[in-house]
Design a protein around this motif. Structure first.
Motif, mmCIF file in Angstrom:
data_model
loop_
_atom_site.group_PDB
_atom_site.id
_atom_site.type_symbol
_atom_site.label_atom_id
_atom_site.label_comp_id
_atom_site.label_asym_id
_atom_site.label_seq_id
_atom_site.Cartn_x
_atom_site.Cartn_y
_atom_site.Cartn_z
ATOM 1 N N TRP A 101 -4.614 -3.446 -5.698
ATOM 2 C CA TRP A 101 -4.121 -2.337 -6.531
ATOM 3 C C TRP A 101 -4.599 -0.999 -5.994
ATOM 4 N N LEU A 102 -5.879 -0.931 -5.612
ATOM 5 C CA LEU A 102 -6.412 0.319 -5.072
ATOM 6 C C LEU A 102 -5.716 0.695 -3.759
ATOM 7 N N ALA A 103 -5.492 -0.305 -2.927
ATOM 8 C CA ALA A 103 -4.807 -0.021 -1.663
ATOM 9 C C ALA A 103 -3.394 0.492 -1.914
ATOM 10 N N GLY A 104 -2.699 -0.113 -2.876
ATOM 11 C CA GLY A 104 -1.361 0.364 -3.205
ATOM 12 C C GLY A 104 -1.366 1.762 -3.793
ATOM 13 N N PHE A 105 -2.372 2.042 -4.628
ATOM 14 C CA PHE A 105 -2.482 3.379 -5.205
ATOM 15 C C PHE A 105 -2.761 4.417 -4.125
ATOM 16 N N GLY A 106 -3.621 4.067 -3.161
ATOM 17 C CA GLY A 106 -3.879 4.989 -2.053
ATOM 18 C C GLY A 106 -2.626 5.265 -1.239
ATOM 19 N N ARG A 107 -1.850 4.233 -0.987
ATOM 20 C CA ARG A 107 -0.604 4.446 -0.242
ATOM 21 C C ARG A 107 0.371 5.309 -1.037
ATOM 22 N N PHE A 108 0.390 5.099 -2.360
ATOM 23 C CA PHE A 108 1.262 5.916 -3.204
ATOM 24 C C PHE A 108 0.861 7.380 -3.154
ATOM 25 N N LEU A 109 -0.450 7.663 -3.229
ATOM 26 C CA LEU A 109 -0.914 9.051 -3.144
ATOM 27 C C LEU A 109 -0.589 9.656 -1.785
ATOM 28 N N SER A 110 -0.744 8.858 -0.740
ATOM 29 C CA SER A 110 -0.448 9.373 0.598
ATOM 30 C C SER A 110 1.035 9.699 0.757
ATOM 31 N N ASP A 111 1.889 8.887 0.154
ATOM 32 C CA ASP A 111 3.329 9.111 0.288
ATOM 33 C C ASP A 111 3.823 10.254 -0.590
ATOM 34 N N THR A 112 3.190 10.437 -1.748
ATOM 35 C CA THR A 112 3.681 11.430 -2.714
ATOM 36 C C THR A 112 2.775 12.646 -2.816
ATOM 37 N N SER A 113 1.888 12.849 -1.836
ATOM 38 C CA SER A 113 0.963 13.991 -1.928
ATOM 39 C C SER A 113 1.710 15.314 -1.927
ATOM 40 N N ARG A 114 2.743 15.451 -1.102
ATOM 41 C CA ARG A 114 3.487 16.710 -1.040
ATOM 42 C C ARG A 114 4.184 16.991 -2.368
ATOM 43 N N PHE A 115 4.798 15.942 -2.957
ATOM 44 C CA PHE A 115 5.469 16.150 -4.240
ATOM 45 C C PHE A 115 4.465 16.473 -5.337
ATOM 46 N N LEU A 116 3.312 15.830 -5.282
ATOM 47 C CA LEU A 116 2.286 16.126 -6.271
ATOM 48 C C LEU A 116 1.791 17.563 -6.138
ATOM 49 N N LEU A 117 1.666 18.050 -4.905
ATOM 50 C CA LEU A 117 1.209 19.422 -4.695
ATOM 51 C C LEU A 117 2.203 20.420 -5.273
ATOM 52 N N TRP A 118 3.486 20.229 -4.969
ATOM 53 C CA TRP A 118 4.486 21.147 -5.502
ATOM 54 C C TRP A 118 4.581 21.022 -7.017
ATOM 55 N N GLY A 119 4.398 19.818 -7.534
ATOM 56 C CA GLY A 119 4.399 19.663 -8.985
ATOM 57 C C GLY A 119 3.249 20.406 -9.639
#
Length: 273
Positions: A101-119
């Motif tokens: 789960w942690l590994a998947g969450f890390g990959r999710f943050l890595s993939d969506t970091s740009r969208f999270l920043l703009w959000g």
């Protein structure tokens, strides 16, 4: 395992005995050496030409090097464990689902970091706009509260802006020309107090006298406006309290100067500044 090891030992012993018998038979069948050279015959090695004896010796050597015939072996036997014997506690192994789960969450943050920043930037901008709107509303509310809390009457004189005409000077001059000088002076004095309280934020109280009003106005008015207010107060005192008659020229100067000094209107054409 013990029975098989013993069986191999017996076989090795039988093979050795057979080899010794073969050697003895070869010695019996061989001719006796000459009597003149017994020691030379004894010192020479007996040749091993029998293929069966060679095979037996080779088998014995293999048995000697076999790890199963070294005499050491491991044996597992089941036994009963009594109930009162303390059991060894096994260390809890980490749940692999948490790591996945942690590994998947890390990959999710890595993939969506740009969208999270703009959000996050959009949220901050929205919060800034809402805060600015609340600040503007708060200031407007404070001004409204101050206006409502301002003095509405000074010694029985109504100083509310809505109780006065739009052009105080023109209305006062019309009363003056009609011969109603006390009413004209009352309108000029009320208008001056109303402008001091509501426009220039002079902290005049409901029980303030004419002198106290002038003292408070000195801190909030510029010299031209302060001189005009002083003239109005002095004329008001001379007319109401002293019973003195005021000239038409003074009345015209006071009425036409109200809009110029307190409302910021331009001076009429032909009027001195």
């Amino acid at each position: 395992m013990r029975s098989s090891a013993e069986l191999l030992r017996v076989l090795a012993l039988a093979a050795a005995c057979t080899a010794c018998g073969v050697h003895a038979q070869d010695g019996v069948d061989a001719a006796d050496p000459p009597a003149s050279a017994p020691q030379a015959a004894a010192s020479q090695p007996v040749p091993r030409t029998d293929p069966r004896a060679i095979r037996v010796e080779k088998a014995v050597d293999e048995l000697r090097t076999d790890p199963l015939l070294t005499g050491k072996h491991k044996e597992l036997r089941p036994r009963w464990i009594p109930d009162d014997e303390p059991k060894k506690k096994k260390k809890p192994r980490p749940d692999p689902s948490w790591f996945s789960w942690l590994a998947g969450f890390g990959r999710f943050l890595s993939d969506t970091s740009r969208f999270l920043l703009w959000g996050a930037v959009a949220v901050l901008v929205a919060l800034a706009l809402v805060s600015a709107r609340h600040l503007v509303n708060l200031r407007a509310f404070e001004r409204r509260v101050k206006a409502e809390a301002a003095v509405s009457h000074v010694r029985d004189l109504d100083v509310r802006p809505e109780s006065l005409p739009d052009d105080v000077g023109a209305a006062a001059w019309a009363l003056w020309q009609a011969g109603r000088v006390p009413e004209a002076m009352s309108l000029l004095y009320r208008g001056a107090l109303s402008r001091l309280i509501h426009k220039y934020r002079v902290p005049i109280t409901s029980s303030a006298t004419e002198g106290e009003c002038l003292d408070l106005a000195r801190a909030g008015l510029e010299p031209p406006a302060l001189r005009y207010v002083t003239q109005v107060v002095r004329a008001w005192q001379a007319s109401i309290y002293g019973g003195r008659a005021l000239s038409a020229a003074m009345g015209e100067a006071l009425c036409t100067g109200f809009g110029q000094r307190l409302d910021g209107r331009p001076a009429p054409v032909g009027d001195a500044a």
